[in-house]
Write an enzyme that holds these catalytic residues in place. Structure first.
Site, PDB file in Angstrom:
ATOM      1  N   ILE A  83       0.787  -1.211   0.177  1.00 44.23           N
ATOM      2  CA  ILE A  83      -0.141  -0.005   0.055  1.00 44.23           C
ATOM      3  C   ILE A  83       0.925   1.311  -0.090  1.00 44.23           C
ATOM      4  O   ILE A  83       0.780   2.126  -0.791  1.00 44.23           O
ATOM      5  CB  ILE A  83      -1.090  -0.178   0.990  1.00 44.23           C
ATOM      6  N   SER A 143      -4.139   2.831   9.013  1.00 42.10           N
ATOM      7  CA  SER A 143      -4.623   2.165   9.995  1.00 42.10           C
ATOM      8  C   SER A 143      -5.444   1.033   9.400  1.00 42.10           C
ATOM      9  O   SER A 143      -4.993   0.437   8.527  1.00 42.10           O
ATOM     10  CB  SER A 143      -5.437   3.247  10.988  1.00 42.10           C
ATOM     11  N   LYS A 175      -4.018  -0.476  16.055  1.00 39.53           N
ATOM     12  CA  LYS A 175      -4.839   0.377  15.213  1.00 39.53           C
ATOM     13  C   LYS A 175      -5.686   1.416  15.935  1.00 39.53           C
ATOM     14  O   LYS A 175      -5.803   2.654  15.549  1.00 39.53           O
ATOM     15  CB  LYS A 175      -5.425  -0.314  14.091  1.00 39.53           C
ATOM     16  N   ASP A 208      14.448   0.726  11.986  1.00 36.13           N
ATOM     17  CA  ASP A 208      13.162   0.252  12.597  1.00 36.13           C
ATOM     18  C   ASP A 208      12.754   1.230  13.377  1.00 36.13           C
ATOM     19  O   ASP A 208      13.167   1.760  14.102  1.00 36.13           O
ATOM     20  CB  ASP A 208      13.810  -0.907  13.537  1.00 36.13           C
TER      21      ASP A 208
HETATM   22  C1  HXC Z   1       2.260 -16.401  16.721  1.00 31.19           C
HETATM   23  C2  HXC Z   1       4.053 -15.024  16.330  1.00 31.19           C
HETATM   24  C3  HXC Z   1       3.751 -15.238  14.961  1.00 31.19           C
HETATM   25  C4  HXC Z   1       2.843 -16.058  14.482  1.00 31.19           C
HETATM   26  C5  HXC Z   1       5.633 -13.993  15.273  1.00 31.19           C
HETATM   27  N1  HXC Z   1       5.076 -14.353  16.564  1.00 31.19           N
HETATM   28  N2  HXC Z   1       4.892 -14.461  14.328  1.00 31.19           N
HETATM   29  N3  HXC Z   1       3.356 -15.685  17.144  1.00 31.19           N
HETATM   30  N4  HXC Z   1       2.162 -16.693  15.135  1.00 31.19           N
HETATM   31  N5  HXC Z   1       2.720 -16.047  13.096  1.00 31.19           N
HETATM   32  C6  HXC Z   1       5.757 -14.053  17.956  1.00 31.19           C
HETATM   33  C7  HXC Z   1       7.184 -14.540  17.854  1.00 31.19           C
HETATM   34  O1  HXC Z   1       6.942 -15.771  18.298  1.00 31.19           O
HETATM   35  C8  HXC Z   1       7.697 -13.682  19.184  1.00 31.19           C
HETATM   36  O2  HXC Z   1       7.105 -14.064  20.245  1.00 31.19           O
HETATM   37  C9  HXC Z   1       7.033 -12.244  18.880  1.00 31.19           C
HETATM   38  O3  HXC Z   1       5.854 -12.625  17.991  1.00 31.19           O
HETATM   39  C10 HXC Z   1       8.104 -11.454  18.162  1.00 31.19           C
HETATM   40  O4  HXC Z   1       8.562 -12.101  16.999  1.00 31.19           O
HETATM   41  P1  HXC Z   1       9.892 -11.655  16.179  1.00 31.19           P
HETATM   42  O5  HXC Z   1      10.046 -12.499  15.063  1.00 31.19           O
HETATM   43  O6  HXC Z   1      11.207 -11.825  17.360  1.00 31.19           O
HETATM   44  O7  HXC Z   1       9.582 -10.106  16.188  1.00 31.19           O
HETATM   45  P2  HXC Z   1      10.117  -9.186  15.050  1.00 31.19           P
HETATM   46  O8  HXC Z   1      11.583  -9.849  14.402  1.00 31.19           O
HETATM   47  O9  HXC Z   1      10.028  -8.160  15.719  1.00 31.19           O
HETATM   48  O10 HXC Z   1       8.921  -9.119  13.497  1.00 31.19           O
HETATM   49  C11 HXC Z   1       7.957  -8.537  13.973  1.00 31.19           C
HETATM   50  C12 HXC Z   1       6.726  -9.383  13.305  1.00 31.19           C
HETATM   51  C13 HXC Z   1       6.915  -9.831  11.816  1.00 31.19           C
HETATM   52  C14 HXC Z   1       5.461  -8.500  13.545  1.00 31.19           C
HETATM   53  C15 HXC Z   1       6.520 -10.621  14.168  1.00 31.19           C
HETATM   54  O11 HXC Z   1       5.679 -10.530  11.592  1.00 31.19           O
HETATM   55  C16 HXC Z   1       7.262  -8.851  11.135  1.00 31.19           C
HETATM   56  O12 HXC Z   1       8.306  -8.265  10.942  1.00 31.19           O
HETATM   57  N6  HXC Z   1       6.328  -8.182  10.489  1.00 31.19           N
HETATM   58  C17 HXC Z   1       6.541  -6.985   9.589  1.00 31.19           C
HETATM   59  C18 HXC Z   1       6.172  -7.277   8.214  1.00 31.19           C
HETATM   60  C19 HXC Z   1       4.685  -7.480   8.393  1.00 31.19           C
HETATM   61  O13 HXC Z   1       4.056  -7.841   9.127  1.00 31.19           O
HETATM   62  N7  HXC Z   1       3.926  -6.718   7.257  1.00 31.19           N
HETATM   63  C20 HXC Z   1       2.535  -6.710   7.308  1.00 31.19           C
HETATM   64  C21 HXC Z   1       1.872  -5.320   7.635  1.00 31.19           C
HETATM   65  S1  HXC Z   1       0.249  -5.391   7.076  1.00 31.19           S
HETATM   66  P3  HXC Z   1       7.797 -14.944  21.488  1.00 31.19           P
HETATM   67  O14 HXC Z   1       7.024 -15.108  22.667  1.00 31.19           O
HETATM   68  O15 HXC Z   1       8.037 -16.286  20.846  1.00 31.19           O
HETATM   69  O16 HXC Z   1       9.103 -14.218  21.756  1.00 31.19           O
HETATM   70  C22 HXC Z   1      -0.439  -5.065   8.299  1.00 31.19           C
HETATM   71  C23 HXC Z   1      -2.048  -4.692   7.873  1.00 31.19           C
HETATM   72  C24 HXC Z   1      -2.745  -4.482   9.108  1.00 31.19           C
HETATM   73  O17 HXC Z   1      -0.180  -4.618   9.390  1.00 31.19           O
HETATM   74  C25 HXC Z   1      -3.978  -4.378   8.857  1.00 31.19           C
HETATM   75  C26 HXC Z   1      -4.793  -4.964   7.660  1.00 31.19           C
HETATM   76  C27 HXC Z   1      -6.152  -4.374   7.215  1.00 31.19           C
END
Ligand code: HXC
Length: 273
Positions: free
Chosen positions: A32, A158, A176, A80
């Site tokens: 987006i 959001s 959000k 970050d």
């Molecule tokens: C359960 C999960 C998980 C999953 C991660 N965790 N993925 N738990 N199911 N699928 C848990 C991990 O086990 C860990 O907890 C904690 O989350 C942190 O994980 P890390 O990998 O260490 O975190 P980090 O490297 O900081 O990564 C952040 C993240 C990752 C959010 C977890 O997914 C990421 O980098 N996302 C960025 C890209 C992204 O998601 N883009 C999409 C955005 S779209 P524990 O307890 O094990 O330590 C969006 C739209 C929203 O946001 C609205 C839509 C309409």
């Protein structure tokens, strides 16, 4: 593969609308936000996009720059939004190299699909930190630059989940809601100093990572969801980019402190049979 202009911009906007404006975008390589940026750059803006992944961010910046000869688009990877110092350094570099920051898109977000049963405290905190603290940090890092602009504007990307709550998205819903609230406080505190602060809340948008994840769970889910949207279709990146152009243009000047869903009225049907 080059992306046709009609994919991200309606043919109603004037060339050079954003000449000499600079936009700073967090999460700017995402589906987006990269299209929002592309639309603004096509209409004359220069841009700085930041993201955690170096390769993806820099490649997105190079791609976006191709939409207009002479466009300047900086990609800053390895940044970050949870880390204030790296964000501040990126904002300062943007202003130094591009001359100003006039517009901000706070788009960096984290998401994964998980039930409350499966969500650890750290998982919840990770999304809150990226979405809420990251948005706060984005405002803090850019506001000194925005206050020097003749047209300072912020859009927060959001969602609509939190209007009703959403299974498997408790962390994102909470985050959000906080982003919407931050937006309103910014409008009230900085409105008198000329800053416009609004939320755009996309509904289900074709092509995004979030939509792909939903489809991977159940490929019929999207068709069933789309059938219930009052406007009769899923959203597109162009819907969100057009709303962004409108809000940043002179036409949007008096819209401040608002949450603007771009969802075809879908949230009003959430939960309805
Ligand atoms: C359960 C999960 C998980 C999953 C991660 N965790 N993925 N738990 N199911 N699928 C848990 C991990 O086990 C860990 O907890 C904690 O989350 C942190 O994980 P890390 O990998 O260490 O975190 P980090 O490297 O900081 O990564 C952040 C993240 C990752 C959010 C977890 O997914 C990421 O980098 N996302 C960025 C890209 C992204 O998601 N883009 C999409 C955005 S779209 P524990 O307890 O094990 O330590 C969006 C739209 C929203 O946001 C609205 C839509 C309409």
């Amino acid at each position: 593969m080059s992306i046709p202009e009609s994919h991200y911009l309606s043919p109603v906007w004037r060339d050079g609308l954003f000449k000499d404006r600079v936009v700073f975008v967090t999460g700017g390589a995402g589906t987006i936000c990269s299209m929002q940026t592309r639309a603004l750059v096509r209409l004359g803006a220069n841009a700085c996009i930041i993201g955690r992944s170096e390769g993806k961010t820099e490649e997105a910046a190079r791609d976006i720059a191709k939409v207009r000869p002479g466009a300047k688009v900086i990609g800053i990877g390895g940044c970050d939004v949870r880390k204030m110092e790296s964000l501040q350094a990126a904002a300062d570099r943007c202003a130094r190299e591009l001359g100003s920051i006039d517009f901000v898109i706070a788009g960096a977000a984290g998401n994964f699909i998980v039930s409350l049963d499966g969500m650890s405290s750290n998982a919840f905190k990770s999304v809150m930190d990226i979405d809420v603290l990251g948005t706060f940090n984005t405002i803090k890092a850019t506001i000194p630059h925005l206050l020097k602009s003749s047209s300072p504007r912020i859009i927060y990307v959001s969602a609509t989940f939190h209007y009703t709550g959403m299974p498997l998205q408790a962390h994102v819903s909470a985050a959000k809601a906080a982003v919407d609230s931050l937006m309103a406080s910014v409008a009230l505190e900085y409105g008198p100093r000329g800053v416009q602060s609004n939320v755009i809340s996309p509904g289900a948008i074709e092509e995004t990572e979030g939509t792909a994840r939903l489809v991977s769970l159940d490929e019929t889910v999207l068709a069933r969801y789309a059938a219930k949207i009052p406007s009769g279709r899923l959203g597109t990146v162009r819907d969100v980019a057009d709303a962004t152009v409108f809000l940043f243009s002179e036409a949007g000047t008096y819209i401040n402190g608002q949450v603007i869903p771009v969802d075809g009225a879908a949230w009003r049907r959430q939960g309805a049979s």
